[in-house]
Scaffold this motif. Structure first.
Motif, mmCIF file in Angstrom:
data_model
loop_
_atom_site.group_PDB
_atom_site.id
_atom_site.type_symbol
_atom_site.label_atom_id
_atom_site.label_comp_id
_atom_site.label_asym_id
_atom_site.label_seq_id
_atom_site.Cartn_x
_atom_site.Cartn_y
_atom_site.Cartn_z
ATOM 1 N N GLN A 175 0.804 -1.208 0.000
ATOM 2 C CA GLN A 175 0.000 0.000 0.000
ATOM 3 C C GLN A 175 0.836 1.256 0.000
ATOM 4 O OE1 GLN A 175 -3.845 0.161 1.900
ATOM 5 N NE2 GLN A 175 -3.249 -1.669 3.011
ATOM 6 N N TYR A 208 -1.155 6.875 2.247
ATOM 7 C CA TYR A 208 -2.496 6.385 2.522
ATOM 8 C C TYR A 208 -2.546 5.717 3.896
ATOM 9 C CZ TYR A 208 -6.700 3.528 2.248
ATOM 10 O OH TYR A 208 -7.904 2.927 2.520
ATOM 11 N N CYS A 235 -4.866 7.471 6.453
ATOM 12 C CA CYS A 235 -6.132 6.759 6.581
ATOM 13 C C CYS A 235 -6.053 5.557 7.510
ATOM 14 C CB CYS A 235 -6.635 6.358 5.196
ATOM 15 S SG CYS A 235 -6.668 7.766 4.059
ATOM 16 N N LEU A 243 -3.732 11.228 -2.050
ATOM 17 C CA LEU A 243 -4.579 10.102 -1.651
ATOM 18 C C LEU A 243 -5.501 9.689 -2.777
ATOM 19 C CD1 LEU A 243 -5.577 11.103 1.995
ATOM 20 C CD2 LEU A 243 -3.923 9.385 1.292
ATOM 21 N N TYR A 293 -3.759 7.842 -5.552
ATOM 22 C CA TYR A 293 -3.496 6.453 -5.188
ATOM 23 C C TYR A 293 -4.785 5.623 -5.194
ATOM 24 C CZ TYR A 293 -3.006 2.352 -2.351
ATOM 25 O OH TYR A 293 -3.090 1.057 -1.898
ATOM 26 N N LEU A 294 -5.791 6.092 -4.467
ATOM 27 C CA LEU A 294 -7.017 5.312 -4.305
ATOM 28 C C LEU A 294 -7.717 5.026 -5.624
ATOM 29 C CD1 LEU A 294 -8.550 6.886 -1.096
ATOM 30 C CD2 LEU A 294 -7.864 4.511 -1.405
#
Lengths: 206, 192, 130
Positions: free
Chosen positions: B57, B61, B65, B107, B110-111
């Motif tokens: 990951q 993030y 998160c 973020l 990436y997400l």
């Protein structure tokens, strides 16, 4: 014994395409079985391979070599039963191609595998994937299809076990390595077969 | 000659089928291979758990998160769901999870990328076009957890909610949720 | 004249000690940042008051607990939050971005508004001395 002599005592039984089909099917079916829940992409690919192979077998069963043709080895229930009785009383009879009982297994396996593949495709169609995605099949309930798919897959595996046992049993009974025959395509030359004339030994034509 | 033609057609047909099949197989293997960082060489272990990039990951993030709860792997929700989440950070399930513009961009990059995938995923089975905010609302998730008695989860102090994946899934932080790695606090391994 | 050395030493110790106290407080770079933003006085008392105040049943202590020396627990997720007291958790408060981020989120959640720079300075100076 010279090479020629050895070669002369066998005869062609299974053409290269039948054999290639058979072992490819074994490979891809097992692959699909092993990858069942964990490697879904691979599993689906294996499923497609299996589907295409079955399709090929149907085609070849209609236009292929004589031992490949369904019309030559699929027999009536009466004949099947009498052959079965013979097997169970250890009376060996020889077929160049599939014997009547083997023929039943062929039909069962092809049908079962086809249904597994089909149910699999319906399953992913409900997610919008695969060749059946935009068809009426995509509306079939996913949860049911999953159970059906799994059941059919296990049933097919059962058939595969029965098939293997049957082949081993027949090999012993007929004193012929049937597994090897499906690999090399050759069986022992005999003076009599129940399906083909000895005179037609090397020919592949109908 | 009819016979020869049939043979040629037969060979061509079977050859194409096999080429297509092995190619397809290669493609699947290649795409899952890329994602699995720690994999050594080409050896495929079929007993291996589901292969993802879930374990690999984005550090930003995880930092942002994962400070209050498990940094849920991006692949667990469709991209559209993540878009909704990122739009509502000021009221993130009752909490304020605001981030500054730069962080937000990082973020989102990436997400959105990590969650997009065209290949078939059983995770989104029966989901259709829906975009739930909670992973626990995915039909597949519900199905996978529907046999668990509430005393293991809701009534269990150490778990309290299905959102606390890492309470039971010991490898959750590595993105692995295999049943074999489940140890329910106070009760032990999940015995199916 | 005999008491002079004792007195001097005493004074020296007192000055040093108070200096240390102030050093613990003032040596935080982020507090310097607040200074640069115009805050000349840090009111740790006010900081403490803010910390323990309750607005709509919400307080800093809801997650951080009653004692900043101890670890706290996220109200919803149960995730453990390391102690806020600087003397206990000496690695805290070095990252300006992190401090501001959490002030932004948590003041909004707790008080329904952003904390003023003075308030943040007060709270931080109180935590730095815990």
């Amino acid at each position: 014994m010279s090479v020629r002599d050895t070669a002369a005592s066998t005869v062609k039984a299974w053409d290269p395409l039948i054999r290639l089909f058979h072992w490819s099917l074994v490979f891809f079916f097992l692959l699909a079985f092993i990858t069942e829940d964990d490697w879904l992409n691979l599993h689906v690919q294996a499923g497609y391979a299996v589907t295409l192979l079955i399709g090929f077998r149907l085609f070849w069963g209609l236009v292929g070599t004589r031992t490949a043709r369904f019309s030559r080895f699929v027999k009536s229930p009466g004949v099947v039963l009498s052959h079965l009785k013979g097997m169970l009383t250890f009376k060996a009879s020889h077929y160049l191609g599939h014997n009547p009982v083997a023929a039943v297994m062929v039909i069962l396996l092809l049908s079962s595998i086809a249904l597994v593949a089909f149910s699999g495709m319906v399953l992913i169609a409900s997610e919008g994937h695969g060749p059946l995605a935009d068809t009426l099949f995509s509306s079939w309930r996913g949860e049911w299809m999953e159970e059906i798919h799994e059941f059919l897959a296990n049933f097919t595996l059962l058939l595969v076990f029965a098939h293997v046992i049957g082949v081993l049993f027949s090999s012993l009974l007929e004193r012929e390595n049937l597994v090897k025959a499906m690999w090399t395509g050759r069986k022992k030359l005999r003076s009599h077969w129940d399906d083909f004339d000895p005179g037609q030994g090397e020919k592949h034509e109908t | 000659m009819k016979h020869k033609a049939t043979m040629i057609i037969g060979y061509t047909l079977l050859a194409s089928i096999l080429t297509f099949s092995f190619y397809g197989m290669g493609q699947s293997l290649a795409s899952s291979n890329d994602e699995y960082e720690d994999h050594d060489s080409d050896h495929m272990e079929y007993e291996e758990h589901e292969q993802h990039s879930w374990g690999r990951q984005n550090p930003a993030y995880v930092e942002e998160c994962g400070s209050c709860h498990l940094a849920y792997p991006a692949q667990l929700l469709p991209t559209a769901s993540w878009q909704k989440v990122m739009q509502g950070l000021e009221d993130h399930f009752g909490e304020n999870a605001e981030v500054d513009a730069t962080t937000r961009q990082a973020l989102e990059n990436y997400l959105f990328e990590a969650s997009s995938s065209s290949s078939y995923r059983k995770l989104f089975r029966n989901l259709g076009n829906r975009t739930p905010l909670r992973i626990t609302e995915l039909p597949y998730f519900v199905h996978e957890h529907d046999e668990i008695p509430s005393r293991f989860i809701r009534a269990n102090d150490k778990v309290s909610s299905l959102s606390q994946c890492n309470a039971c899934h010991q490898q959750a932080e590595r993105g692995q949720f295999d049943e074999d790695d489940v140890i329910i606090p106070g009760f032990g391994r999940w015995d199916d | 004249m005999k008491h002079k050395p004792t007195l001097s030493i005493g004074l020296l110790i007192a000055v040093t000690l108070s200096g240390t106290a102030r050093a613990g407080q003032d040596s935080l770079p982020h507090l310097q940042t607040y200074r640069q933003q115009g805050i000349d006085q840090f009111d740790a008392q006010n900081g403490q008051q803010l910390w323990y105040s309750t607005v709509n049943e919400r307080s800093c202590t809801s997650c951080h607990g009653d004692n900043p020396d101890n670890a706290g627990k996220h109200l919803k997720t149960g995730k453990i939050i390391q102690p806020m007291a600087l003397t206990v958790n000496t690695r805290r408060y070095q990252d300006a971005k992190k401090i501001e981020k959490w002030f932004l989120r948590n003041c909004k959640w707790t008080f329904g508004r952003q904390c003023s720079t003075q308030e943040k300075a007060d709270i931080l100076s109180w935590l730095a001395n815990q």
